[in-house]
Design an enzyme around this catalytic site. Structure first.
Site: not given
Lengths: 398, 398
Positions: B146, B173, B184, B263, B398
């Site tokens: 992702t 992942k 996740t 991240e 978004t």
């Protein structure tokens, strides 16, 4: 209940002052012959001033508080205790108080020795300027700031059930390292109620639990957190339920200021969880949502990623059933139910989605989550996670 | 133990493939007639694929896994279950497998219906390309990404005590929403060991506990986490301690890749806590330090604010005494003890401070904390908190 000016000095007989020099500040608050109580950090690493203030407040009496910003006097060993005690001693000596009645608080960098030459100069200067005035409370509130962007004070006057008026005033600081159980936050509250230290302790613990302990900025908990209340009895009237309500109101106002001034915050967030079967569940779920880095960044980006709210409730460990959960978003002007009894209202093409997206763009957002199982509820206070949080904290000691 | 190429396809008889279209990806892994076990999220909001895979693996057998990225198929009600089951059915039908032996995993946005037209096309394309090759494993690893910035695979060959060789391969992942208990993250592991599903379950739980469960990126826990192991028995040899060690090694390598790809991460951090009286204490303290926003931002800013490490250990709730704690920093080239038995070594003007500041500038940093009370230890894996974490998460849907 009437909001009044003057912070801690709104209470008769309270003297305050504050002064700053470069990165350091000192505040002194005098509330002579008070009964007193305090709540401290639950961190197992405890700063020297916390140890000193625990000792001071043990007999339920205090006459003054001396607090410094710029250095937490934590992880500083025996030298730290010596320095903290000398701060109390200096104030006691100058004001002819018993040193056992002087509390000490510190906030700032951990693991560095207090620069006693600077601190001593600041104490001298501060004690010389003590007075009961609006400005004096403001100066004290300013002197305890670290990364705070505005100083925080609040005061009210309220009528007790017997018709007599009492006052409660407070100042506080804190903007990072604020977490469940009060990360690096200091709050000093004065009142003219006539109460035993046991009554004050019960009242303070109850108030802190639903206010300061529900503020989350970054999930880190400090080694120095302290909330002190001093009651000088000048109202000649005893504690009752109206006092409790007023104290919780003062604490909640100060707590909201802490959340609004979260490091780097661009938005304020309140999370109300209701319909749980226990208060603990409501508190845990509200804190999980308000602490979630993903909810906080979504808020910052005005991104309606409400699945992150559901996920945070899910990992909070509370009793829940996703099929009966409801979620609303609220701003000052608008309100929208995005999930109702487990069913998504705000999907592509609906007015609900547009409304929710518009609310996410506002500065002051309330998330209301109904678990649908019981009658308990709780509210947590927080803010978004912005680039500036990282800027502030990546460059703090350098 | 020998590191080999091929990821999940390093194991004889395993077929894999992966394909992507815009924001979506599908991977299929076939490991026919395997015994199998799986570990799932402890989040109370559970995605449809987790429910389906729990049912599938209940009898300890699996033949294939179908996984998609781009949509978590979570908080999607009965329609979500229907869509997840149809993914399994499609794979089973095309490969002539029992639908009960096909596991399903999903990762991505929460609360939106799966776009079944896209997913179905991707499944068709993926199944048509199944093969046992280095490229096939790489394609599967890529299809489940992702916000990951690199795909993650690892495989080893090792000798068991009886002299026979076995292989273990894995892909995984995950880069945000990774927290205690596997936010996740999806990991799929294949092996040619001959084991009962109970043996696999014991081995997997033990391995996950010290590896995947010790990775923290942002403290959020996902609704979709799944680790699946499938053992096809082709080595004709049974499980022993060497297998356990090899499985933990594979899981730890994959876990470190997750932490490195946190991240927005610019730096990798390992936190080892030793000298605790219980394993749980070591795990809790290591996780508290690796999760601390203040430690993470200090790392990002190369700011030696080590007091934040002490504070995090303090609020982790473990048994400790600040007077006997020791803290070291280590990089690939250097090592320095900044606190020794409660006394600060790295203060102004010392070589220790300069060394420590230099280590903070490196990309790969290990923090070693000795609590000095017992013989237990644990390691947690994490990364810094950067501007990019916020950028990625403020603009996700978004």
């Amino acid at each position: 209940m009437k909001i009044i000016k003057g912070g801690i000095c709104a209470v008769e007989g309270v003297l305050a002052a504050g002064s700053c020099e470069n990165d350091y500040g000192v505040a002194v608050i005098v509330c002579e012959k008070s009964t007193a109580s305090a709540v401290f950090t639950s961190n197992k690493v405890v700063a020297a001033p916390v140890i000193i203030t625990k000792e001071a407040v043990k007999d339920g009496k205090l006459s003054a508080i001396v607090a410094n910003s710029g250095n937490a006097n934590c992880f500083t060993g025996n030298k730290g205790l010596e320095n903290g005690r000398s701060m109390a001693y200096k104030v006691a000596y100058k004001l002819k108080l018993n040193v056992k009645d002087v509390a000490v608080s510190s906030t700032g960098v951990i693991g560095r020795e207090l620069p006693m030459n600077i601190i001593n100069n600041l104490i001298d200067n501060t004690v010389d300027n003590l007075e009961n005035s609006i400005q004096a409370s403001a100066n004290a509130a300013k002197a305890i700031m670290t990364t705070d962007t505005f100083s925080k004070e609040f005061a009210i006057e309220t009528k007790l059930k017997n018709g007599k008026k009492i006052r409660i005033g407070g100042i506080c600081k804190g903007s990072g390292m604020i977490a469940p159980n009060m990360g690096t936050m200091l709050a000093f509250i004065t009142t003219d109620i006539n109460a035993t230290s046991q009554e004050l302790e019960n009242a303070l613990k109850k108030a802190v639990n639903s206010t300061f302990n529900m503020v989350v900025v970054d999930g880190d908990e400090s080694t120095n957190d302290t909330v002190v209340i001093m009651a000088n009895g000048k109202s000649n009237t005893s504690i009752d339920e109206n006092f409790q309500e007023a104290l919780e109101y003062v604490c909640s106002k100060l707590a909201k200021m802490l959340a609004k001034d979260g490091e780097g915050a661009t938005k304020y967030m309140e999370v109300e969880v209701k319909g749980t079967s226990t208060n603990k569940d409501a508190q845990n779920a509200a804190k999980a949502v308000v602490s979630s880095s993903l909810v906080k960044t979504a808020l910052f980006g005005a991104d309606l990623n409400w699945g992150r709210i559901v996920a945070a409730v899910g990992y909070s460990g509370i009793e829940m059933d996703e099929k009966i959960i409801s979620i609303s978003l609220k701003s000052k002007k608008h309100s929208v139910k995005i999930v109702e009894l487990g069913v998504v209202n705000a999907f592509e093409g609906t007015q609900e989605l547009l409304d929710a997206e518009n609310i996410m763009k506002e500065k002051d957002i309330k998330i209301i989550i109904n678990i649908g199982l019981g009658n308990c509820k709780a509210t947590a206070y927080g803010c978004d996670l912005s680039y500036d949080y990282i800027k502030i904290n990546a460059e703090y000691t350098t």
